[in-house]
Design a protein around this motif. Structure first.
Motif, PDB file in Angstrom:
ATOM      1  N   TYR A   1      19.073  44.893  14.278  1.00  0.00           N
ATOM      2  CA  TYR A   1      18.475  44.949  15.611  1.00  0.00           C
ATOM      3  C   TYR A   1      17.791  43.616  15.858  1.00  0.00           C
ATOM      4  O   TYR A   1      17.172  43.037  14.955  1.00  0.00           O
ATOM      5  CB  TYR A   1      17.449  46.088  15.708  1.00  0.00           C
ATOM      6  N   VAL A   2      17.905  43.112  17.097  1.00  0.00           N
ATOM      7  CA  VAL A   2      17.203  41.886  17.453  1.00  0.00           C
ATOM      8  C   VAL A   2      16.518  42.083  18.792  1.00  0.00           C
ATOM      9  O   VAL A   2      17.066  42.709  19.701  1.00  0.00           O
ATOM     10  CB  VAL A   2      18.162  40.674  17.511  1.00  0.00           C
ATOM     11  N   ASN A   3      15.300  41.607  18.871  1.00  0.00           N
ATOM     12  CA  ASN A   3      14.562  41.585  20.128  1.00  0.00           C
ATOM     13  C   ASN A   3      14.237  40.122  20.414  1.00  0.00           C
ATOM     14  O   ASN A   3      13.436  39.509  19.718  1.00  0.00           O
ATOM     15  CB  ASN A   3      13.286  42.424  20.037  1.00  0.00           C
ATOM     16  N   ASN A   4      14.911  39.575  21.419  1.00  0.00           N
ATOM     17  CA  ASN A   4      14.732  38.174  21.779  1.00  0.00           C
ATOM     18  C   ASN A   4      13.621  38.103  22.817  1.00  0.00           C
ATOM     19  O   ASN A   4      13.824  38.419  23.988  1.00  0.00           O
ATOM     20  CB  ASN A   4      16.047  37.613  22.334  1.00  0.00           C
ATOM     21  N   PHE A   5      12.445  37.700  22.380  1.00  0.00           N
ATOM     22  CA  PHE A   5      11.249  37.743  23.217  1.00  0.00           C
ATOM     23  C   PHE A   5      11.246  36.544  24.172  1.00  0.00           C
ATOM     24  O   PHE A   5      10.911  35.427  23.811  1.00  0.00           O
ATOM     25  CB  PHE A   5       9.995  37.738  22.340  1.00  0.00           C
ATOM     26  N   VAL A   6      11.674  36.795  25.424  1.00  0.00           N
ATOM     27  CA  VAL A   6      11.680  35.808  26.518  1.00  0.00           C
ATOM     28  C   VAL A   6      12.402  34.516  26.119  1.00  0.00           C
ATOM     29  O   VAL A   6      12.060  33.432  26.597  1.00  0.00           O
ATOM     30  CB  VAL A   6      10.242  35.500  27.007  1.00  0.00           C
ATOM     31  N   GLY A   7      13.355  34.628  25.222  1.00  0.00           N
ATOM     32  CA  GLY A   7      14.075  33.445  24.811  1.00  0.00           C
ATOM     33  C   GLY A   7      13.286  32.494  23.951  1.00  0.00           C
ATOM     34  O   GLY A   7      13.770  31.410  23.592  1.00  0.00           O
ATOM     35  N   VAL A   8      12.072  32.880  23.584  1.00  0.00           N
ATOM     36  CA  VAL A   8      11.186  32.012  22.801  1.00  0.00           C
ATOM     37  C   VAL A   8      11.274  32.318  21.317  1.00  0.00           C
ATOM     38  O   VAL A   8      11.178  31.421  20.479  1.00  0.00           O
ATOM     39  CB  VAL A   8       9.725  32.175  23.286  1.00  0.00           C
ATOM     40  N   MET A   9      11.493  33.598  20.990  1.00  0.00           N
ATOM     41  CA  MET A   9      11.411  34.016  19.593  1.00  0.00           C
ATOM     42  C   MET A   9      12.365  35.179  19.345  1.00  0.00           C
ATOM     43  O   MET A   9      12.299  36.205  20.022  1.00  0.00           O
ATOM     44  CB  MET A   9       9.971  34.448  19.272  1.00  0.00           C
ATOM     45  N   GLU A  10      13.270  35.017  18.380  1.00  0.00           N
ATOM     46  CA  GLU A  10      14.144  36.109  17.964  1.00  0.00           C
ATOM     47  C   GLU A  10      13.463  36.921  16.865  1.00  0.00           C
ATOM     48  O   GLU A  10      13.119  36.376  15.815  1.00  0.00           O
ATOM     49  CB  GLU A  10      15.488  35.573  17.450  1.00  0.00           C
ATOM     50  N   GLN A  11      13.254  38.206  17.143  1.00  0.00           N
ATOM     51  CA  GLN A  11      12.656  39.106  16.164  1.00  0.00           C
ATOM     52  C   GLN A  11      13.774  40.006  15.638  1.00  0.00           C
ATOM     53  O   GLN A  11      14.259  40.875  16.354  1.00  0.00           O
ATOM     54  CB  GLN A  11      11.559  39.947  16.805  1.00  0.00           C
ATOM     55  N   ARG A  12      14.190  39.759  14.408  1.00  0.00           N
ATOM     56  CA  ARG A  12      15.345  40.468  13.873  1.00  0.00           C
ATOM     57  C   ARG A  12      14.919  41.425  12.772  1.00  0.00           C
ATOM     58  O   ARG A  12      14.065  41.093  11.936  1.00  0.00           O
ATOM     59  CB  ARG A  12      16.366  39.476  13.320  1.00  0.00           C
ATOM     60  N   VAL A  13      15.524  42.608  12.788  1.00  0.00           N
ATOM     61  CA  VAL A  13      15.296  43.606  11.758  1.00  0.00           C
ATOM     62  C   VAL A  13      16.650  43.902  11.121  1.00  0.00           C
ATOM     63  O   VAL A  13      17.597  44.272  11.814  1.00  0.00           O
ATOM     64  CB  VAL A  13      14.674  44.890  12.337  1.00  0.00           C
ATOM     65  N   ASP A  14      16.752  43.730   9.802  1.00  0.00           N
ATOM     66  CA  ASP A  14      18.019  43.892   9.090  1.00  0.00           C
ATOM     67  C   ASP A  14      17.940  45.097   8.152  1.00  0.00           C
ATOM     68  O   ASP A  14      16.937  45.286   7.446  1.00  0.00           O
ATOM     69  CB  ASP A  14      18.329  42.647   8.257  1.00  0.00           C
ATOM     70  N   ALA A  15      19.000  45.878   8.160  1.00  0.00           N
ATOM     71  CA  ALA A  15      19.050  47.017   7.245  1.00  0.00           C
ATOM     72  C   ALA A  15      19.148  46.524   5.804  1.00  0.00           C
ATOM     73  O   ALA A  15      19.758  45.488   5.518  1.00  0.00           O
ATOM     74  CB  ALA A  15      20.244  47.904   7.583  1.00  0.00           C
ATOM     75  N   THR A  16      18.577  47.311   4.901  1.00  0.00           N
ATOM     76  CA  THR A  16      18.593  46.960   3.474  1.00  0.00           C
ATOM     77  C   THR A  16      19.717  47.651   2.723  1.00  0.00           C
ATOM     78  O   THR A  16      19.878  47.430   1.521  1.00  0.00           O
ATOM     79  CB  THR A  16      17.248  47.345   2.837  1.00  0.00           C
TER      80      THR A  16
END
Length: 782
Positions: free
Chosen positions: A657-672
Motif C-alpha cells: 500500500y502507498v499513500n502519496n502525501f500531496v506528491g511530497v512524500m511516499e508513505q509505503r507499507v509492505d507486507a512481510t
C-alpha cells in the motif's frame, strides 16, 4: 415535414415521397467552420498581438483574414464558452460563473437552457457534421460521470463526435479522456511521446477524414478546444527550451516591450499607456467594508523585489508557458495543413479566440504543484528550485505567478475574473479565404463572444430556427460581425454590452465604459456602495484615465443602463462571496455519501467528486481475489496520482500500500509475507485513525491476508482533494499518472496472474473536508 406522396391500400397504387425522411443536406458549396478556442491566453501573449510567444500558425490565419482589437469575453471560461456556442449572454445561459460554482438560480445553474440552442445543434440539423475535441466545461459537476444524464455533454448538445475532457482542466501528460459518451484510457504514455494536444489533433483529423471518405461534399463544424494554455502548463521540454532566457528581464519590462510592438502593429492607439502594477490595490493598501481583507492572491510582486532565485524560477515558469502555447500553435498548424492537403482550407471559416484573459490563479508566487495549495501546504522556494528542470513535465502540476498574467494582458488592468480589459479583451481572428477579400488586416470594431454565432450563421446563409429539438428558441444577444470582415472603416454594429462576474461589474455603451473596482471573490457585498469608474475606451483602451469626476451624468446614465441590462439578462443575484462560501452552496447530488462502496475491475474511472471520501477518517480497502499460484502482480485499487493519491497493489508476490502525501512524500507499507493462494481470498489495507495534526489524520495502516496482519506502519492522510481535476478512482489498473513509480510492469499496470472480483471500501466516522482549501481549488479550475 409534410408528406406529399399518395398512400393507398396497395403499394402499386401509392406514390412515395422521400423528402420528409432524408437526412438534412447543407447547401452546395457550403463552407466548413473551425473554432479554435484557446484557454487563459491573454490579449498580448501571442506574436499575432505583439506578444513574445511565437505562434506562426495562428499568424497564418491572421494573414488570411482579420484581427480584432476590441473583441471581448465574459472573463471566465464556462461563461464565455456558453456565449461562443449559443450567441446569448452568459447569465441568460445560466452560466454566471464556472459550472462547479452553480448556485441554483436561473442565472447560475451550470446548465444551458434548451431554449438557447447551440451552433452545433443548429448546424447538425442543417447538414453539417459536428465534432468537438478538447475542453468542454459546460455541464454541472454532478453530471461529469458515466452514471449521469448526457443531456449537457457534447453528445447531448448537437456534437456527433467528442474526444476530450468534461471539466475545467486536465493533466496534459495523463489526461482524463471522454470519447463520445464514455471514458477511455489514453492511447500511449508520455515516455512513448504522448501529449494531449497532439492526441486531440489526431482525433480531429480522424473525425474529418472518416466522414469525408464517405461524403466528401458534406461540410463540418469542428470545435477545437485544447487545454492550452490553462494550468497545468505542460509542454515538451524542447518547446520550453526554445524560450531560454527570453523572460529574464521580468514581467514589468516585458509589458513595455510588448506595448511598443502593439503600437507598431496598430493594435492600440499610439498614446496608450500602461496601468500601475497593482491597479486596484493590495492587502496592505486596501480593505473592504468592516475591514474585510483584499484578496491576497490578487497582489503582484514587483520584479525588483524578488530574489535572484525567485527570478530564475519565475522566468522558467514563463518559458514553460510560452512553450506550451507554441506547442499548441504547432497543433493548429497540423490541422491547417491537413485542410490544405484535402483542399478544404480555402472554404473553411476559421475563428481563433481565447475564452478570457491570462490567469492570475497562480497568485504572487506561482506553483510547481498546485495540489500543495489545495491541501494547505505552502510552496517552498528551495523545493521549487529543485524542480526547475522538471517544470512542464510529468512530475509537476505548475502555474506561473500572476505577474506574467499582467504582462500577457498588456496593456490592460488585471486578469481573468475581472471585468477590466485584462479579463475581457481577448484575441479574436477570423479568416475565410474563399468568402472574404481581407488579408492580414486589423479591425477596431467593438464586439463580444455572443457575436460569433450570428456571424457564422450569416456567413453560412443559415437562419436561426424558431424551434430546435422541440424547444422554442430565445433571441440572440449577439449581432453579426460579417460587415466588418471586408470593411475596416464601418462603424461598430454593437452599441451596448453588459458584464458581470463574481462581483466585478461593467457596462460598455457607444465607446464609454463604466466599471466597478470591486474585488472578485472578496465577499465585500454592499454592491450599491460600489465606486464606479468611467473610461472613454475609444481613446483609452487601457482604462487608465478615470473620468467619473468629470462626467458624473455619464456615470449615472451608464449605471442605470447596467441595471436595465442586468435585469434583461437575468443577472441577479450578484455573487461576490468567497470561494469557501460558494462551495458551501447546497447542490444536487447524483448519489448521496454512504459507508460502503463497491467497485469492479475494468469499470470506467470514477471522478473524485463521486467516489469514496477517505479524508480524516478510518477506512478499509478490501479486494476479493482468486490467486491460483504465486504469479499475481499489478494494481488492485488506485485513487489520485503522483501529486496526491493512494493505491493497493501486488509486487514480487507481496501486498503493498502507498499513500502519496500531496506528491511530497511516499508513505509505503509492505507486507512481510508472501500472498496465499486459493479462491475467494480477501486481501486488504486498513487505516485506523488515532489522531490529527492540523486536520491531517494520523494513524496506523495495516495490511491483511484475511484476518492475519502482515505488515503495518504509521502514516498521515491528505486533508484536501487528491486532484483539482481528473485522476479519479480505478480498480485493476491505474489509468493516469501513477500514484507511485513502484508499480510492477508497464502502464496502466493491470492486475494479472489472478482474478480480481471486486474491491470494497468501508469508511467510518465523518470525513473532514477542508472547505476553504477545497473552495480555493475549485476556483483555480476556472
Amino acid at each position: 415535414m409534410h408528406f406529399d406522396g399518395i398512400v393507398n391500400v396497395d403499394i402499386r397504387d401509392s406514390e412515395p415521397d422521400w423528402t420528409p425522411f432524408e437526412p438534412p443536406k447543407a447547401p452546395e458549396g457550403a463552407p466548413n467552420v473551425l473554432y479554435v478556442v484557446l484557454d487563459d491566453v491573454g490579449f498580448s501573449a501571442m506574436s499575432a498581438y505583439g506578444g513574445p510567444i511565437e505562434t506562426p500558425n495562428i499568424e497564418r490565419v491572421a494573414a488570411e483574414g482579420v484581427r480584432y482589437t476590441q473583441w471581448h469575453t465574459t472573463a471566465l471560461c464556462s461563461p464565455t464558452r456558453s456565449c461562443l456556442l449559443t450567441g446569448r449572454n452568459h447569465t441568460r445561459n445560466s452560466m454566471a460563473c464556472i459550472t462547479e460554482a452553480a448556485i441554483g438560480f436561473p442565472n447560475a445553474s451550470g446548465t444551458i437552457p434548451p431554449a438557447n440552442g447551440m451552433l452545433s445543434e443548429i448546424l447538425a440539423e442543417r447538414g453539417w457534421n459536428t465534432y468537438a475535441v478538447g475542453k468542454w466545461h459546460l455541464c454541472p459537476d454532478d453530471e461529469m460521470n458515466v452514471a449521469s444524464t448526457r443531456r449537457n455533454w457534447p453528445s447531448g448538445r448537437g456534437f456527433e463526435r467528442f474526444y476530450g475532457f468534461l471539466g475545467a482542466e486536465t493533466n496534459q501528460w495523463y489526461p482524463e479522456i471522454t470519447y463520445d459518451n464514455h471514458p477511455v484510457d489514453q492511447p500511449s504514455s508520455p515516455e512513448e511521446g504522448y501529449h494531449f494536444g497532439e492526441d486531440i489533433t489526431d482525433k480531429a483529423i480522424e473525425f474529418i477524414r472518416d466522414a469525408k471518405a464517405i461524403a466528401p461534399e458534406k461540410p463540418f463544424f469542428l470545435y477545437y478546444a485544447p487545454g492550452a494554455a490553462h494550468a497545468p502548463h505542460h509542454a515538451p521540454k524542447e518547446w520550453a527550451d526554445r524560450y531560454a532566457g527570453r523572460f529574464d528581464g521580468g514581467y514589468e519590462a516585458l509589458r513595455n516591450e510588448t506595448l511598443a510592438r502593439q503600437k507598431e502593429l496598430g493594435l492600440v492607439p499610439a498614446d496608450t499607456e500602461l496601468p500601475p502594477v497593482n491597479p486596484i490595490g493590495t492587502p496592505a493598501t486596501r480593505t473592504g467594508p468592516d475591514g474585510a481583507p483584499f484578496p491576497v492572491m490578487d497582489e503582484t510582486r514587483r520584479w525588483d523585489d524578488l530574489s535572484d532565485d525567485e527570478r530564475r524560477l519565475f522566468s522558467r515558469m514563463a518559458e514553460v508557458y510560452a512553450g506550451f502555447l507554441s506547442h499548441a500553435d504547432h497543433q493548429v498548424g497540423r490541422l491547417l495543413d491537413y485542410l490544405d492537403d484535402i483542399g478544404e482550407r480555402e472554404n473553411t471559416v476559421v475563428v481563433v479566440v481565447s475564452d478570457n484573459g491570462a490567469s492570475g490563479e497562480g497568485g504572487p508566487n506561482g506553483s510547481v504543484n498546485e495540489m500543495k495549495f489545495a491541501n494547505g501546504l505552502n510552496d517552498d522556494i528551495e523545493q521549487n528550485l529543485s524542480m526547475l528542470d522538471e517544470l512542464g513535465g510529468v512530475n509537476t502540476y505548475n502555474h506561473y505567478p500572476n505577474g506574467w498574467a499582467m504582462a500577457f494582458n498588456t496593456p490592460f488592468k488585471m486578469w481573468k475574473r475581472y471585468e477590466f480589459n485584462g479579463g475581457t479583451c481577448d484575441p479574436c481572428i477570423i479568416s475565410w479565404p474563399a468568402g472574404s477579400t481581407a488579408r492580414g488586416e486589423i479591425r477596431d470594431q467593438y464586439h463580444h463572444a455572443v457575436d460569433i454565432v450570428p456571424t457564422i450563421l450569416d456567413l453560412l446563409g443559415v437562419e436561426a430556427p424558431d424551434r430546435l429539438k422541440g424547444h422554442e428558441q430565445s433571441t440572440f444577444d449577439g449581432v453579426s460581425m460579417r460587415y466588418s470582415l471586408d470593411d475596416g472603416a464601418a462603424p461598430t454594429a454593437r452599441r451596448t454590452q453588459f458584464y458581470s462576474m463574481l462581483g466585478s461589474r461593467a457596462i460598455w455603451h457607444d465607446g464609454w465604459k463604466a466599471i466597478t473596482n470591486h474585488p472578485t471573490l472578496s465577499g465585500w457585498s454592499r454592491f450599491n456602495e460600489d465606486e464606479w469608474e468611467l473610461y472613454h475606451t475609444d481613446v483609452d483602451r487601457a482604462e487608465l484615465h478615470d473620468l467619473a469626476a468629470e462626467h458624473p451624468e455619464k456615470v449615472r446614465e451608464l449605471v442605470n443602463l447596467w441595471f436595465a441590462e442586468a435585469g434583461r439578462n437575468q443577472a441577479f443575484p450578484l455573487d461576490d462571496r468567497s470561494a469557501l462560501e460558494i462551495l458551501l452552496t447546497p447542490r444536487p447530488l447524483l448519489s448521496p455519501p454512504r459507508d460502503r462502496y463497491v467497485y469492479f475491475p475494468d469499470m470506467g474511472e470514477v471522478p473524485e467528486s463521486q467516489a469514496v471520501n477517505i479524508r480524516n477518517r478510518s477506512f478499509v480497502i478490501g479486494a476479493l481475489v482468486d490467486l491460483p499460484d504465486a504469479g499475481a502482480e499489478g494494481v488492485l485499487f488506485a485513487q489520485g496520482s503522483k501529486f496526491g493519491g493512494h493505491a493497493l497493489y501486488v509486487k514480487d508476490g507481496r501486498l503493498h500500500y502507498v499513500n502519496n502525501f500531496v506528491g511530497v512524500m511516499e508513505q509505503r507499507v509492505d507486507a512481510t509475507e508472501d500472498l496465499p493462494t486459493g479462491e475467494q481470498l480477501i486481501i486488504a489495507a486498513a487505516f485506523d485513525k488515532d489522531g490529527e495534526e492540523g486536520h491531517v489524520a494520523t494513524g496506523t495502516l495495516t495490511l491483511y491476508h484475511g484476518e492475519t496482519a502482515v505488515g503495518s506502519a504509521r502514516i498521515k492522510t491528505q486533508p484536501g482533494k487528491f486532484s483539482i481535476a481528473g485522476e479519479g478512482l480505478t480498480v485493476g489498473r491505474d489509468s493516469g499518472a501513477p500514484v507511485t513509480d513502484d508499480y510492477p510492469g508497464d502502464a496502466p499496470w493491470p492486475f494479472t496472474g489472478g482474478t480480481l472480483h471486486r474491491v470494497r471500501v468501508d469508511v467510518s466516522g465523518e470525513p473532514f473536508v477542508d472547505l476553504e482549501r477545497e473552495a480555493q481549488a475549485m476556483l483555480m479550475r476556472e
